[in-house]
Design an enzyme around this catalytic site. Sequence first.
Site, mmCIF file in Angstrom:
data_model
loop_
_atom_site.group_PDB
_atom_site.id
_atom_site.type_symbol
_atom_site.label_atom_id
_atom_site.label_comp_id
_atom_site.label_asym_id
_atom_site.label_seq_id
_atom_site.Cartn_x
_atom_site.Cartn_y
_atom_site.Cartn_z
ATOM 1 N N GLU A 214 27.867 -44.144 -129.689
ATOM 2 C CA GLU A 214 28.386 -44.345 -130.923
ATOM 3 C C GLU A 214 28.090 -43.252 -132.047
ATOM 4 O OE1 GLU A 214 26.840 -48.207 -132.184
ATOM 5 O OE2 GLU A 214 28.090 -49.331 -130.491
ATOM 6 N N GLU A 325 30.386 -51.191 -124.409
ATOM 7 C CA GLU A 325 29.604 -52.371 -124.999
ATOM 8 C C GLU A 325 30.735 -53.227 -125.320
ATOM 9 O OE1 GLU A 325 26.780 -51.374 -128.225
ATOM 10 O OE2 GLU A 325 26.018 -49.901 -127.065
#
Length: 392
Positions: A214, A325
């Site tokens: 991320e 995710e």
Amino acid sequence: MKYFISFALVAAAPFAAAQAPVYGQCGGQNWQGATTCVAGSVCTYSNAYYSQCLPGTATTAPSSTSTSSSATSSSTAHTIPFLGGVNTAGYDFSVATDGSFNGTGVDPPVSQYSHFAQEGVNLFRIPFAWQLMSPTLGGTISSTFFARYDATVQAALSSSSGTYVIIDLHNYARWNGAIISQGGPTDAQFASLWSQLAAKYASQPRIIFGIMNEPHDIPSLSTWAQSVQAAVTAIRAAGATTQYLLLPGSSYSSAATLPTEAGPYLLNVTDPVGGTSKLIFDVHKYLDSDNSGTHSECVTNNVDVLTTLVTWLKSNGNRQALLSETGGGNVASCETDLAQELAYLKSNSDNLVGFSIWSAGAFDSTYILSVVPNADGSDQPLWTTAVKPYLP
Ligand SMILES: *[C@@H]1O[C@H](CO)[C@@H](O)[C@H](O)[C@H]1NC(C)=O
Ligand SMILES: *[C@@H]1O[C@H](CO)[C@@H](O)[C@H](O)[C@H]1NC(C)=O
């Protein structure tokens, strides 16, 4: 996973529009919005859940009338099996989105690997804090922490003969508040970590290197792509020449923004071993109202976002992405939406090669997105209803 809400809804459904915009939805199960597209685009059937306005006319629009994986050969040799599984968090606990960390890490319970493998899971993602692995930036990795981490990795790898494990550096492109090569660590310090880890796992083909979790708020995406290239080059130079590598984009690895933000830059990352079939884009997508993964209720099945992503992957050399995710609460809305998302993924496995649900591992069972098995060995309702049917 980010541990706080950080960005807004990317696109709103055009419920009131007379005509859907380019890349907007124009049909699908229970769709109540516009079914015609603005000039210059045509409503194109993708699957039972989703039709989308794509640029062009009816005769030139990309064909996507099949919902199953293409059996025809493509120009890129894809050998990766469809991967389905789960994150086992713990060594990342307390990494903040600015890449700072004070923790000690928590071992994910190793019993979870055999538990999930028995159900057909063949992918585990194991996050860790950069500071735990390498206490001094750019220095030698900690033999104490590596022994601890590797014991967990080996338990995951040995849970079945076909299990893959993602080694996930969970640091948001940062070390203690500063971005790699943009005020923070140098590319050489970043590459040093990957070089050392790649040397450890060079002979294990079922390791997947998750180069960074991320990245977000990156001033220069072109500089970021160079940092990613430094990691890729270091991993290959250390002798890990057969493994798949996950290329991280921006906006928290957003699946929605990859085609327009980091994607064009990451397309230029090259693999020293040749080709691009081992360079897989790493994407995340949640299903709640602000895509943060912090609410129990789901509001989208993400088929619109994933359809746009597949179109982009196909039109840029038939590349691949992995949804490392995704997840939701143990509630009816998520059971419906997540099942539809994973069904879409599985039917587009040429380009979307797998998923790992957030999250199992060391979370307490009260965690809102927990898929940690219960003490009696039973699974959470979301796992049973929406995930198990779509495992490989
Ligand atoms: C680390 O500790 C400092 C000082 O106690 C605190 O201000 C900071 O929020 C902590 N950071 C994290 C990521 O826990
Ligand atoms: C990728 O590389 C090509 C060829 O060097 C270059 O023309 C292009 O601008 C690069 N793309 C990006 C987004 O930097």
